[in-house]
Design a protein around this motif. Sequence first.
Motif, PDB file in Angstrom:
ATOM      1  N   LEU A   1      -8.253  -1.530 -25.878  1.00 35.38           N
ATOM      2  CA  LEU A   1      -6.845  -1.371 -26.242  1.00 35.38           C
ATOM      3  C   LEU A   1      -5.976  -1.053 -25.020  1.00 35.38           C
ATOM      4  CD1 LEU A   1      -7.394   0.494 -29.606  1.00 35.38           C
ATOM      5  CD2 LEU A   1      -6.679  -1.889 -29.273  1.00 35.38           C
ATOM      6  N   HIS A   2      -6.462  -1.489 -23.871  1.00 35.98           N
ATOM      7  CA  HIS A   2      -5.696  -1.289 -22.632  1.00 35.98           C
ATOM      8  C   HIS A   2      -4.304  -1.914 -22.718  1.00 35.98           C
ATOM      9  CE1 HIS A   2      -4.403  -2.085 -18.500  1.00 35.98           C
ATOM     10  NE2 HIS A   2      -4.422  -3.358 -18.818  1.00 35.98           N
ATOM     11  N   GLN A   3      -4.219  -3.104 -23.322  1.00 39.16           N
ATOM     12  CA  GLN A   3      -2.919  -3.768 -23.409  1.00 39.16           C
ATOM     13  C   GLN A   3      -1.930  -2.936 -24.232  1.00 39.16           C
ATOM     14  OE1 GLN A   3      -3.212  -5.724 -20.928  1.00 39.16           O
ATOM     15  NE2 GLN A   3      -2.433  -7.631 -21.798  1.00 39.16           N
ATOM     16  N   GLU A   4      -2.451  -2.097 -25.091  1.00 35.11           N
ATOM     17  CA  GLU A   4      -1.598  -1.234 -25.913  1.00 35.11           C
ATOM     18  C   GLU A   4      -1.229   0.053 -25.185  1.00 35.11           C
ATOM     19  OE1 GLU A   4      -4.129  -3.008 -27.045  1.00 35.11           O
ATOM     20  OE2 GLU A   4      -3.069  -4.280 -28.482  1.00 35.11           O
ATOM     21  N   MET A   5      -1.818   0.292 -24.022  1.00 32.91           N
ATOM     22  CA  MET A   5      -1.567   1.544 -23.296  1.00 32.91           C
ATOM     23  C   MET A   5      -0.257   1.381 -22.542  1.00 32.91           C
ATOM     24  SD  MET A   5      -4.238   3.824 -21.090  1.00 32.91           S
ATOM     25  CE  MET A   5      -3.729   5.384 -20.369  1.00 32.91           C
ATOM     26  N   GLN A   6       0.837   1.665 -23.248  1.00 38.90           N
ATOM     27  CA  GLN A   6       2.168   1.415 -22.693  1.00 38.90           C
ATOM     28  C   GLN A   6       3.176   2.339 -23.340  1.00 38.90           C
ATOM     29  OE1 GLN A   6       4.001  -2.359 -24.638  1.00 38.90           O
ATOM     30  NE2 GLN A   6       5.208  -0.507 -24.856  1.00 38.90           N
TER      31      GLN A   6
ATOM     32  N   TYR B   1       3.398   0.842 -18.177  1.00 37.80           N
ATOM     33  CA  TYR B   1       2.096   0.457 -18.711  1.00 37.80           C
ATOM     34  C   TYR B   1       0.969   0.894 -17.784  1.00 37.80           C
ATOM     35  CZ  TYR B   1       1.714  -3.503 -15.452  1.00 37.80           C
ATOM     36  OH  TYR B   1       1.594  -4.272 -14.335  1.00 37.80           O
ATOM     37  N   CYS B   2      -0.210   0.846 -18.342  1.00 39.12           N
ATOM     38  CA  CYS B   2      -1.408   1.159 -17.574  1.00 39.12           C
ATOM     39  C   CYS B   2      -1.839  -0.089 -16.810  1.00 39.12           C
ATOM     40  CB  CYS B   2      -2.524   1.630 -18.498  1.00 39.12           C
ATOM     41  SG  CYS B   2      -4.100   1.863 -17.657  1.00 39.12           S
ATOM     42  N   THR B   3      -2.033   0.060 -15.492  1.00 40.68           N
ATOM     43  CA  THR B   3      -2.336  -1.095 -14.641  1.00 40.68           C
ATOM     44  C   THR B   3      -3.837  -1.375 -14.524  1.00 40.68           C
ATOM     45  OG1 THR B   3      -2.238   0.410 -12.763  1.00 40.68           O
ATOM     46  CG2 THR B   3      -0.272  -0.906 -13.201  1.00 40.68           C
ATOM     47  N   ALA B   4      -4.665  -0.485 -15.045  1.00 36.46           N
ATOM     48  CA  ALA B   4      -6.114  -0.669 -14.913  1.00 36.46           C
ATOM     49  C   ALA B   4      -6.700  -1.000 -16.281  1.00 36.46           C
ATOM     50  CB  ALA B   4      -6.761   0.604 -14.368  1.00 36.46           C
ATOM     51  N   PHE B   5      -7.445  -2.085 -16.376  1.00 40.61           N
ATOM     52  CA  PHE B   5      -7.965  -2.512 -17.675  1.00 40.61           C
ATOM     53  C   PHE B   5      -9.061  -1.534 -18.115  1.00 40.61           C
ATOM     54  CE2 PHE B   5      -9.515  -4.785 -21.169  1.00 40.61           C
ATOM     55  CZ  PHE B   5      -8.595  -5.755 -21.513  1.00 40.61           C
ATOM     56  N   CYS B   6      -8.657  -0.548 -18.929  1.00 44.40           N
ATOM     57  CA  CYS B   6      -9.500   0.628 -19.148  1.00 44.40           C
ATOM     58  C   CYS B   6     -10.255   0.609 -20.462  1.00 44.40           C
ATOM     59  CB  CYS B   6      -8.629   1.876 -19.079  1.00 44.40           C
ATOM     60  SG  CYS B   6      -7.198   1.793 -20.164  1.00 44.40           S
ATOM     61  N   SER B   7      -9.850  -0.255 -21.388  1.00 52.04           N
ATOM     62  CA  SER B   7     -10.492  -0.219 -22.698  1.00 52.04           C
ATOM     63  C   SER B   7     -10.074  -1.461 -23.464  1.00 52.04           C
ATOM     64  CB  SER B   7     -10.029   1.015 -23.478  1.00 52.04           C
ATOM     65  OG  SER B   7      -8.637   0.889 -23.737  1.00 52.04           O
TER      66      SER B   7
ATOM     67  N   VAL C   1     -10.636   5.161 -14.729  1.00 54.70           N
ATOM     68  CA  VAL C   1      -9.327   5.331 -14.104  1.00 54.70           C
ATOM     69  C   VAL C   1      -8.242   4.727 -14.986  1.00 54.70           C
ATOM     70  CG1 VAL C   1     -10.242   5.337 -11.756  1.00 54.70           C
ATOM     71  CG2 VAL C   1      -9.517   3.182 -12.789  1.00 54.70           C
ATOM     72  N   HIS C   2      -7.052   5.278 -14.868  1.00 51.58           N
ATOM     73  CA  HIS C   2      -5.864   4.670 -15.449  1.00 51.58           C
ATOM     74  C   HIS C   2      -4.843   4.485 -14.343  1.00 51.58           C
ATOM     75  CE1 HIS C   2      -7.323   5.279 -19.537  1.00 51.58           C
ATOM     76  NE2 HIS C   2      -7.677   6.503 -19.173  1.00 51.58           N
ATOM     77  N   GLY C   3      -3.978   3.504 -14.545  1.00 52.27           N
ATOM     78  CA  GLY C   3      -2.897   3.288 -13.593  1.00 52.27           C
ATOM     79  C   GLY C   3      -1.571   3.469 -14.302  1.00 52.27           C
TER      80      GLY C   3
HETATM   81 CU1  CUA Z   1      -5.531   2.984 -19.235  1.00 55.95          CU
HETATM   82 CU2  CUA Z   1      -5.513   0.669 -19.127  1.00 55.95          CU
END
Ligand code: CUA
Length: 656
Positions: free
Chosen positions: A630-635, A622-628, A586-588
């Motif tokens: 590089l989640h912190q970069e998902m913005q 930003y993406c609210t779900a820790f998905c990977s 999932v992504h948020g």
């Molecule tokens: Cu997509 Cu975190």
Amino acid sequence: MIQKTTIWKVSTVLLGIGLVSVLMYGCPSQTEMLDTGDAAQRVYVAPGEYDEYYAFLSGGYSGQLSVWGLPSGRMFRNIPVFSQDPESGYGYSEETKPLLMTSYGFIPWDDSHHPELSLTNSMPDGRWMFINANNTPRVARIDLTSFETVETLELPNTGGNHASTFATENTEYIIGATRFSIPYDMDMDVPIDTYSENFDGSLSFIGVDDETGEMSMDFQILMPPYHYDLGRAGKGPSADWVFFTTYNTEEAHTLLEINASEFDKDYIVAVNWKMAEEYVREGRAETVPAEYYHNMKDENTSVAVSNVHDEVLLLDPRDAPDMIYFLPTPKSPHGVDIDPTGEYIVGGGKLATVIPVHSFSRMLDAIDNDAFEEIINGIPVLEYESTIVGEVENPGLGPLHTEFDGDGHAYTSVYISSEIVKWSLETFEVVDRIDSYYSIGHLMITGGDTPNPDKRYMLGLTKTSRDRFLPTGPKQLHPAQLYDISGDRMEMLLDFPTIGEPHYAQTIPADQIRDNVKQIYDLDANNHPHAVKRTADARVERDGDVVRVYMTNIRSHFTPDNIEGIRVGDEVHFHLTNIEQDWDMVHGFAIKGSNSAEVLIAPGETKTIVWHPQRTGIFPFYCTAFCSALHQEMQGYVRVSPADTDVPLTWRTGED
Ligand code: CUA
Ligand code: K7E
């Protein structure tokens, strides 16, 4: 270990004393319960192993439905139904908001009490779950392949839909009823003290399409102005009938705790729904005006759509003979429960000193013999003696709800004396009792409301936990207790806090659902009008003040990620498609200043959140779900300029 049993000697005189002692001294001491040395083993589900049962607990005033494993008591999921949910964005996203529409507008909260699994031959078939909304009367359907709410239907001319959602033998109907009688014409403006003259009860029969599960308000039955509390469908020989409890047959409208407790008996209503349905098909029902919403997720687009209806079919018992009867029942009964054979109809007279048991076959005889005390609004009242076959003595104080083990025993929850009593369906005598912690409402036995119970587990849903857990302030969570009922005596195994206030629950063997559960939404089958299935199709479009952002999400990127040319006063629709096809990926999505929830997007799904930028500046999302990793970069960033800006609308996909 020796099982210690509390022995209750009960008489009505003790009612007050019992109440006082419960209030002053708390409930029976915990040490009494330390008699199941191997309890831990019996509830232990090793890491990586699965539970035997799914349990679905209503959320009560949270308006939701939580999903648990038994016997471990582990929570798996909290499914939003009648309340907005910031965790998933349910009720905030454009796709789900229509599910909360009613004739009173958008109602983002309700109080849900009774979940019910869809039935085939009176056994849960694992297809759907239904649940009621008590306050602004509604029923909902949850799809058990996705564990999502897919449909809601409002009940017109109903004041508090509490006796719901109980299903007939093959889910032909889901029943509902008015808990608080009100004028049948909802907008009728009359003095409250014209209650007896202007107020009515109504019973609702909601049809369910056998293929799709789609609900429809098939017909209602006009009833005297009593309060209709709980319902149940018959089974086996009584499968053509449904039963409801009533209280306030006194027709009180003020100080009900006194004025609705005057009569020794109220009624259980028995309705032959098959006959009622025939009368309706014959045209005996009247078409009357009504306003109610029917909201359903479109299978193709996955967007919920609202439809408004303006009439309903109403059957008056005066025009429909032999279809409905009153069974006098002591006293202000709460629950009504049907044993696995379909023969016994058990009342939970919350103010009664006994548990009354009616016989279905005797009821039919009484009808044949015209054993009527009187006739009220076309509804014959059967003589009490003609239907009653047992009165369970010494049931404790305040019996509410009963379930069965299929082995000749019934188990009744007893609220005031905080206990469960087990009694024999042969002798109608209490054979065991065990404390509950504290003030039990419903209980639920695995399969205990079906023709074929599993004599395994019983869950007690109690109202207050007080000293049972580490304290968390003046308000504690409502607890549940798991009991082993496989032996002769009931044994407590587990005590755990729950979510909301679970009034009732359903269980189903895990095998019946597990393999049908979806892991992803198929991206190829995603026909959402604003879906983008390839990153290359991501884009931003302006139409006047409405800006649509067609955005893809995949580890670890939003496309587009930089957007400029948004203006103060715009209405920005973020259409987010998660193009992953991996289970649970999932992504948020959340953007600064948005006065809504984030939205959580399942693999293959499209969800939309609308944002109204109020001021200029740079707005990170930003993406609210820790998905990977590089989640912190998902913005990304949105630049908002003044309303009259000439900054052109541009977006970056990360490739340019
Ligand atoms: Cu997509 Cu975190
Ligand atoms: Cu709480 Cu069935 Cu609404 Cu009884 S109900 S306790």
